[in-house]
Enzyme design. Structure first.
Site, short mmCIF file in Angstrom:
data_model
loop_
_atom_site.label_atom_id
_atom_site.label_comp_id
_atom_site.label_asym_id
_atom_site.label_seq_id
_atom_site.Cartn_x
_atom_site.Cartn_y
_atom_site.Cartn_z
N LYS A 229 0.84 -1.20 0.00
CA LYS A 229 0.00 0.00 0.00
C LYS A 229 0.88 1.26 0.00
O LYS A 229 0.69 2.16 -0.80
CB LYS A 229 -0.93 -0.03 1.23
N GLU B 170 10.41 -4.74 4.51
CA GLU B 170 10.47 -6.16 4.15
C GLU B 170 10.15 -6.35 2.67
O GLU B 170 10.83 -7.07 1.95
CB GLU B 170 9.45 -6.98 4.98
N GLY C 169 -4.98 -1.68 4.94
CA GLY C 169 -4.20 -2.83 4.46
C GLY C 169 -4.90 -4.15 4.74
O GLY C 169 -5.01 -5.02 3.88
N ARG C 170 -5.40 -4.31 5.97
CA ARG C 170 -6.00 -5.60 6.33
C ARG C 170 -7.41 -5.76 5.77
O ARG C 170 -8.06 -6.78 6.00
CB ARG C 170 -5.97 -5.79 7.84
N GLU D 248 -5.00 -6.62 14.67
CA GLU D 248 -4.45 -5.31 14.29
C GLU D 248 -5.54 -4.24 14.38
O GLU D 248 -5.26 -3.07 14.60
CB GLU D 248 -3.84 -5.36 12.88
N HIS E 110 -6.36 -33.25 17.96
CA HIS E 110 -5.30 -34.12 18.49
C HIS E 110 -4.15 -33.31 19.03
O HIS E 110 -3.05 -33.82 19.21
CB HIS E 110 -4.85 -35.08 17.40
N LYS F 248 9.21 -1.11 14.09
CA LYS F 248 9.79 -0.80 12.77
C LYS F 248 10.93 0.22 12.92
O LYS F 248 12.00 0.08 12.35
CB LYS F 248 8.73 -0.17 11.86
O1 F6P Z 1 2.23 -4.11 9.94
C1 F6P Z 1 1.73 -2.87 9.65
C2 F6P Z 1 1.23 -2.72 8.26
O2 F6P Z 1 1.13 -1.37 8.03
C3 F6P Z 1 -0.09 -3.44 7.99
O3 F6P Z 1 -1.16 -2.75 8.47
C4 F6P Z 1 -0.04 -3.56 6.52
O4 F6P Z 1 -0.99 -4.46 6.06
C5 F6P Z 1 1.39 -4.03 6.34
O5 F6P Z 1 2.12 -3.27 7.29
C6 F6P Z 1 1.97 -3.84 4.96
O6 F6P Z 1 1.94 -2.52 4.54
P1 F6P Z 1 2.13 -2.11 3.04
O7 F6P Z 1 1.02 -2.70 2.25
O8 F6P Z 1 2.13 -0.61 3.02
O9 F6P Z 1 3.46 -2.66 2.56
#
Ligand code: F6P
Length: 549
Positions: A211, A217, A272-273, A358, A389, A513
């Site tokens: 987003k 990452e 995002g979620r 979240e 189990h 972060k």
């Molecule tokens: O972990 C925090 C967060 O901002 C989430 O809410 C989001 O889904 C994820 O990181 C990834 O963010 P982006 O889509 O901006 O890479």
């Protein structure tokens, strides 16, 4: 009184009435509730689209439900719901509208943000995604060397990974089996390594999903993916045929070197979620095709319409949200298990963890003051029967109350045949047996009647009274998946509304972060990190010695 003029939640008369009612019900057993009301099983159930939702095995009476609805009315859940659907900026800490529901609105709908109808933009992106997905599926879109794309790798994390990764598993039997779709999220290089080691770069398409397009990452993995591709193909121009982006940030996408024509847009009013039915679902759409993707959106919309219009007594997300509040706030339940009886739902609970935890893992209310009531639960679970189990022992006989959702389907997926198809009845026999055992247990008398020696009677007795919701649908289709996800999205919304927290921000993930960025140079260069605590200092030094630095 709150700064926003609301009475503190746990000082409202509705809250006090529920607390009193909880005391009154303390010794009531589900056995008694069922014995007293022969119509309970049918009466405490809802049909929403394809979902049959049985909530009869909950520790509630008509009075409980009435009091819970009064709490919802007092906290104006439906008022906030309407504001959300209208596009008001209910994400107060980020000053944003919350409009994932617009992602599945029909073409003719009008939903405005800052005076602009967003629905045409949503459909323009869906159409662009469909055109692209069709080209990849048909082989019309080829890689740089002219080879057909056989592998699609979505690179993203959190909401830019969990949704499509979960839905791809759920709908695997609807996917084009000739296409390999994989998901890379972890910044651990092993993730990308395992996803690419057996693939031909000339046949591989990367979808960079972020987003913000700043998530460390994702950008790190995307950069490594580009190196992997260019090492093999040796030509910068290959990026245009092997990389597309899903983002709200066109500038950063262009900076990364992805052609803006190959970017699929979404907007800051999509959390995002809550985003996998936006452009973030491109990998899924390539896998299942645009038609199936639209069926899934129809499923979402069906539950949106239900949530928006059904009266409180028959409103499934409201009911499920309130039941969670009943246990979390009045029974001290700390967690909530989601237990799907479908192998295809293996990532479903992981997806819900982000959606729920979240959204509602907050201790600060919308007015900035700390809450003094419990908010979001720990959400966990894996598909049955594996869990039976492993950890079901604790749900049956442990000392913690763990409300659980059981999700099952009457039909196995169409691909199964012969003995594998026949196994479905055994799977579902377990499904029904578990909720029965949890609710009704087994009394000491019943155990004794089986001739169990007296010293083992207490061990073999099940108290029961463990609450569950059963969600049963005929089959697991794209539409049913959309219905299920929308059901949970709105359930989470209801809870956040009652608790008076902002379910749409996520400030709690920021500190980690920032610190990670600060600590990295200490690991690589041995740099001094101002403010690093004593414990972390020793650990960092140990790490460096282990790495021979
Ligand atoms: O972990 C925090 C967060 O901002 C989430 O809410 C989001 O889904 C994820 O990181 C990834 O963010 P982006 O889509 O901006 O890479």
């Amino acid at each position: 009184m709150n700064a926003d003029g609301r009475t503190r939640l746990n000082q409202t008369p509705e809250w006090t009435a529920l607390a009193k009612h909880r005391e009154e019900l303390a010794d009531t057993h589900l056995r008694e509730l069922f014995a007293a009301d022969p119509g309970r099983a049918e009466g405490y159930a809802l049909q929403v689209g394809d979902l049959y939702i049985d909530y009869s095995k909950h520790l509630v009476t008509d009075e409980t439900l009435r009091l819970l609805r009064e709490l919802a009315a007092a906290t104006d859940v439906f008022g906030l719901r309407d504001a959300m659907f209208r596009g008001e900026k209910i994400n107060v800490t980020e000053n944003r509208a919350v409009l994932h529901t617009a992602l599945r609105a029909p073409r003719e709908a009008v939903i405005e943000v800052d005076g602009e109808n967003v629905v045409p933009k949503v459909h323009a992106v869906l159409d662009k995604m469909a055109g692209f997905a069709d080209r990849v599926r048909s082989g019309a879109w080829t890689g740089h060397t002219g080879k057909r794309i056989k592998n699609v790798i979505n690179v993203g994390i959190g909401g830019s990974d969990l949704g499509p990764a979960m839905a791809y598993e759920v709908l695997r039997s609807f996917t084009d089996r000739a296409l390999m779709v994989r998901f890379v999220s972890n910044v651990d290089g092993a993730d990308l390594h395992e996803a690419t080691r057996d693939l031909d770069p000339a046949e591989t398409l990367f979808i960079i999903a972020s987003k913000t397009f700043t998530t460390i990452e994702t950008i790190t993995n995307a950069t490594s993916a580009r190196t992997w591709l260019l090492d093999a193909l040796g030509d910068e121009a290959a990026v245009a045929k092997h990389f597309v982006a899903l983002s709200t940030n066109a500038e950063k996408v262009a900076e990364f070197g992805i052609d803006p024509d190959n970017m699929f847009e979404f907007w800051d009013w999509v959390g995002g979620r809550y985003s996998y039915d936006s452009a973030i679902g491109l990998s899924l759409m390539i896998a299942i095709g645009p038609g199936r993707f639209r069926e899934m959106l129809d499923g979402f919309r069906l539950v949106d319409d239900h949530f928006r219009t059904a009266p409180a007594e028959a409103n499934a997300p409201l009911l499920l949200g309130l039941l969670g509040i009943w246990y979390g706030n009045f029974h001290d339940a700390q967690s909530h298990a989601v237990l799907p009886y479908s192998h295809y739902l293996s990532r479903f609970t992981a997806y819900l963890q982000q959606l729920d935890m979240e959204s509602n893992g907050k201790y600060v209310a919308r007015d900035g003051r700390q809450v003094d009531w419990q908010t979001g639960p720990v959400v966990w679970g894996t598909p049955g029967t594996n869990g039976q189990h492993a950890y079901y022992q604790l749900i049956h006989q442990g000392t913690k109350l763990i409300p659980a959702d059981f999700i099952g389907f009457a039909e196995p997926v169409a691909e199964l045949s012969g003995e594998l198809k026949a196994q479905h009845d055994l799977l579902m026999a377990n499904f029904f047996a578990q909720t029965q055992a949890l609710a009704f247990g087994k009394s000491a008398e019943e155990v004794r009647a089986e001739g169990v020696p007296e010293e083992l009677v207490t061990h073999k007795t099940f108290q029961g009274n463990r609450p569950t919701t059963t969600v049963l649908a005929k089959e697991l289709t794209p539409s049913v998946l959309g219905q299920l996800i929308a059901l949970y999205e709105h359930k989470v919304f209801v809870q956040g509304a009652v608790w008076n927290i902002d379910s749409f921000d996520q400030w709690g993930v920021e500190l980690g972060k920032v610190l990670a960025k600060r600590v990295e140079p200490a690991l690589t260069e041995g740099a001094e990190v101002p403010g690093l605590d004593a414990s972390s200092k020793v650990l960092v030094a140990k790490y460096r010695r282990m790495r021979g630095r």
